[in-house]
Design a protein around this motif. Structure first.
Motif, mmCIF file in Angstrom:
data_model
loop_
_atom_site.group_PDB
_atom_site.id
_atom_site.type_symbol
_atom_site.label_atom_id
_atom_site.label_comp_id
_atom_site.label_asym_id
_atom_site.label_seq_id
_atom_site.Cartn_x
_atom_site.Cartn_y
_atom_site.Cartn_z
ATOM 1 N N GLU A 1 13.968 -5.209 -0.979
ATOM 2 C CA GLU A 1 13.774 -5.008 -2.411
ATOM 3 C C GLU A 1 15.090 -4.811 -3.153
ATOM 4 O O GLU A 1 15.217 -5.178 -4.326
ATOM 5 C CB GLU A 1 12.856 -3.807 -2.643
ATOM 6 N N GLU A 2 16.087 -4.248 -2.477
ATOM 7 C CA GLU A 2 17.346 -3.938 -3.148
ATOM 8 C C GLU A 2 18.333 -5.104 -3.135
ATOM 9 O O GLU A 2 19.421 -4.990 -3.694
ATOM 10 C CB GLU A 2 17.976 -2.693 -2.518
ATOM 11 N N HIS A 3 17.983 -6.205 -2.470
ATOM 12 C CA HIS A 3 18.885 -7.359 -2.408
ATOM 13 C C HIS A 3 18.181 -8.615 -2.934
ATOM 14 O O HIS A 3 18.257 -9.687 -2.347
ATOM 15 C CB HIS A 3 19.385 -7.574 -0.975
ATOM 16 N N LYS A 4 17.517 -8.474 -4.060
ATOM 17 C CA LYS A 4 16.802 -9.601 -4.665
ATOM 18 C C LYS A 4 17.771 -10.524 -5.399
ATOM 19 O O LYS A 4 18.787 -10.081 -5.928
ATOM 20 C CB LYS A 4 15.737 -9.082 -5.636
ATOM 21 N N SER A 5 17.443 -11.815 -5.410
ATOM 22 C CA SER A 5 18.191 -12.812 -6.178
ATOM 23 C C SER A 5 17.211 -13.562 -7.067
ATOM 24 O O SER A 5 16.202 -14.076 -6.585
ATOM 25 C CB SER A 5 18.906 -13.796 -5.252
ATOM 26 N N ARG B 1 11.513 -17.767 -9.614
ATOM 27 C CA ARG B 1 11.208 -17.018 -8.397
ATOM 28 C C ARG B 1 12.154 -15.845 -8.207
ATOM 29 O O ARG B 1 13.262 -15.829 -8.753
ATOM 30 C CB ARG B 1 11.295 -17.932 -7.167
ATOM 31 N N VAL B 2 11.689 -14.887 -7.400
ATOM 32 C CA VAL B 2 12.528 -13.767 -6.977
ATOM 33 C C VAL B 2 12.733 -13.916 -5.475
ATOM 34 O O VAL B 2 11.811 -13.712 -4.681
ATOM 35 C CB VAL B 2 11.860 -12.411 -7.297
ATOM 36 N N TYR B 3 13.941 -14.321 -5.092
ATOM 37 C CA TYR B 3 14.243 -14.522 -3.679
ATOM 38 C C TYR B 3 14.718 -13.213 -3.057
ATOM 39 O O TYR B 3 15.385 -12.394 -3.702
ATOM 40 C CB TYR B 3 15.323 -15.584 -3.504
ATOM 41 N N GLY C 1 6.841 -9.947 10.987
ATOM 42 C CA GLY C 1 5.530 -10.080 10.365
ATOM 43 C C GLY C 1 5.307 -9.061 9.268
ATOM 44 O O GLY C 1 4.713 -9.366 8.224
ATOM 45 N N TYR C 2 5.807 -7.845 9.496
ATOM 46 C CA TYR C 2 5.680 -6.783 8.483
ATOM 47 C C TYR C 2 6.414 -7.173 7.205
ATOM 48 O O TYR C 2 5.888 -7.027 6.090
ATOM 49 C CB TYR C 2 6.244 -5.482 9.047
ATOM 50 N N LEU C 3 7.639 -7.693 7.341
ATOM 51 C CA LEU C 3 8.408 -8.095 6.172
ATOM 52 C C LEU C 3 7.770 -9.297 5.466
ATOM 53 O O LEU C 3 7.797 -9.393 4.234
ATOM 54 C CB LEU C 3 9.842 -8.427 6.567
ATOM 55 N N LEU C 4 7.206 -10.209 6.246
ATOM 56 C CA LEU C 4 6.539 -11.369 5.664
ATOM 57 C C LEU C 4 5.369 -10.924 4.791
ATOM 58 O O LEU C 4 5.190 -11.396 3.658
ATOM 59 C CB LEU C 4 6.058 -12.306 6.769
ATOM 60 N N GLU C 5 4.571 -9.998 5.287
ATOM 61 C CA GLU C 5 3.437 -9.490 4.515
ATOM 62 C C GLU C 5 3.904 -8.713 3.288
ATOM 63 O O GLU C 5 3.299 -8.792 2.220
ATOM 64 C CB GLU C 5 2.558 -8.600 5.405
ATOM 65 N N HIS C 6 4.995 -7.966 3.454
ATOM 66 C CA HIS C 6 5.524 -7.210 2.321
ATOM 67 C C HIS C 6 5.977 -8.160 1.214
ATOM 68 O O HIS C 6 5.713 -7.924 0.024
ATOM 69 C CB HIS C 6 6.686 -6.327 2.779
ATOM 70 N N GLU D 1 4.384 -8.421 -2.616
ATOM 71 C CA GLU D 1 5.208 -8.198 -3.807
ATOM 72 C C GLU D 1 5.538 -9.497 -4.541
ATOM 73 O O GLU D 1 6.248 -9.473 -5.538
ATOM 74 C CB GLU D 1 6.510 -7.496 -3.395
ATOM 75 N N ARG D 2 5.048 -10.630 -4.011
ATOM 76 C CA ARG D 2 5.292 -11.950 -4.597
ATOM 77 C C ARG D 2 6.769 -12.308 -4.616
ATOM 78 O O ARG D 2 7.283 -12.882 -5.576
ATOM 79 C CB ARG D 2 4.684 -12.027 -6.009
ATOM 80 N N PHE D 3 7.452 -11.982 -3.542
ATOM 81 C CA PHE D 3 8.831 -12.387 -3.356
ATOM 82 C C PHE D 3 8.867 -13.744 -2.665
ATOM 83 O O PHE D 3 7.972 -14.083 -1.879
ATOM 84 C CB PHE D 3 9.591 -11.379 -2.489
ATOM 85 N N ALA D 4 9.925 -14.498 -2.926
ATOM 86 C CA ALA D 4 10.101 -15.796 -2.275
ATOM 87 C C ALA D 4 11.077 -15.661 -1.113
ATOM 88 O O ALA D 4 12.112 -15.000 -1.229
ATOM 89 C CB ALA D 4 10.624 -16.822 -3.275
ATOM 90 N N LEU D 5 10.733 -16.302 0.009
ATOM 91 C CA LEU D 5 11.579 -16.304 1.202
ATOM 92 C C LEU D 5 12.020 -17.726 1.520
ATOM 93 O O LEU D 5 11.231 -18.666 1.403
ATOM 94 C CB LEU D 5 10.812 -15.729 2.400
ATOM 95 N N MET D 6 13.272 -17.895 1.926
ATOM 96 C CA MET D 6 13.756 -19.203 2.331
ATOM 97 C C MET D 6 13.229 -19.593 3.703
ATOM 98 O O MET D 6 13.178 -20.768 4.069
ATOM 99 C CB MET D 6 15.286 -19.208 2.355
#
Length: 252
Positions: free
Chosen positions: A41-45, A50-52, A82-87, A91-96
């Motif tokens: 959460e503290e290293h969002k781009s 989108r919020v990466y 898996g925990y981070l993926l669900e998180h 939170e509707r964050f985008a992952l590369m």
């Protein structure tokens, strides 16, 4: 059974009895999971739509904690991912890419301390999607025992420093085992202040840093104008108020 539960059950069995005191501050998987989510959460781009968030995480452990996790490290890495993926989904964050966690050992860490470095790495399929955060960045250190956090780089600089308490031009060295502060002559730092309790506070080492702890005083301890409610990390230049006496904590 979740690896979090199974691993903690195994650890609990190992640390009962003779060794319980020595291992009371061990790192627990649930602590790592929570702090990984915090670093995400503290290293969002931000992009246009989108919020990466970071997709690669290095978790640094003390040699003792790393050894205790060895048998279940592979399973733990999968579950933390898996925990981070669900998180991220929640939170509707985008992952590369799917979150990748790697455990590493760092001799600068003590039992119960762990560091996390988060990176956002571009996908080969989307090279221009979002700027990469690169290789460098602070590794944040957390303590399972006292919930302190500080950059690992600052931790390294403090290793060889001498701690001092300065008041009215008087410089008092804090010994390697720490120092008690109060009106009592039994204290290491004696203050002739009626508003100071007999044993008011204690400055003590924690890892390679220093903490101040209120010993149940009547008037409390203030650091930089804020009254502390629990043990607090001190940094060079911090102003500590005990009773009506102002001390400055210094490292040299």
């Amino acid at each position: 059974m979740s690896v979090f539960k199974s691993l903690e059950s195994k650890i609990a069995g190992l640390v009962e009895g003779t060794f319980s005191r020595a291992f009371r501050s061990e790192v627990r998987p649930v602590e790592i999971a929570r702090k990984l989510a915090r670093e995400m959460e503290e290293h969002k781009s931000l992009s246009v739509s989108r919020v990466y968030v970071p997709n690669e995480y290095a978790v640094y452990l003390s040699p003792a904690d790393r050894e205790r996790f060895a048998d279940l490290e592979g399973e733990l890495v999968q579950e933390l991912g898996g925990y981070l993926l669900e998180h991220a989904r929640r939170e509707r964050f985008a992952l590369m890419s799917r979150p990748l966690i790697e455990f590493r050992t760092d001799d600068r860490l003590r039992l119960g301390e762990f560091g996390i470095q988060a990176r956002l790495v571009k996908s080969a399929a989307e090279p221009a999607a979002v700027p990469s955060q690169g290789e460098s960045g602070h590794t944040m250190v957390y303590s399972a025992a006292e919930r302190l956090q500080e950059p690992l780089e600052e931790r390294a600089r403090q290793r060889a420093s001498t701690a001092l308490l300065v008041t009215d031009g008087k410089r008092m060295v804090v010994g390697p085992a720490g120092a008690t502060i109060g009106r009592s002559r039994d204290c290491d730092v004696v203050l002739g202040d009626a508003n100071v309790s007999r044993k008011h506070a204690e400055v003590r080492p924690r890892g390679d840093g220093w903490m101040i702890h209120d010993l149940g005083s009547t008037n409390g301890v203030t650091v930089n104008g804020t009254r502390i409610e629990q043990a607090q990390l001190l940094r060079s230049g911090d102003r500590v108020e005990i009773g009506t006496t102002l001390l400055t904590f210094e490292l040299e």
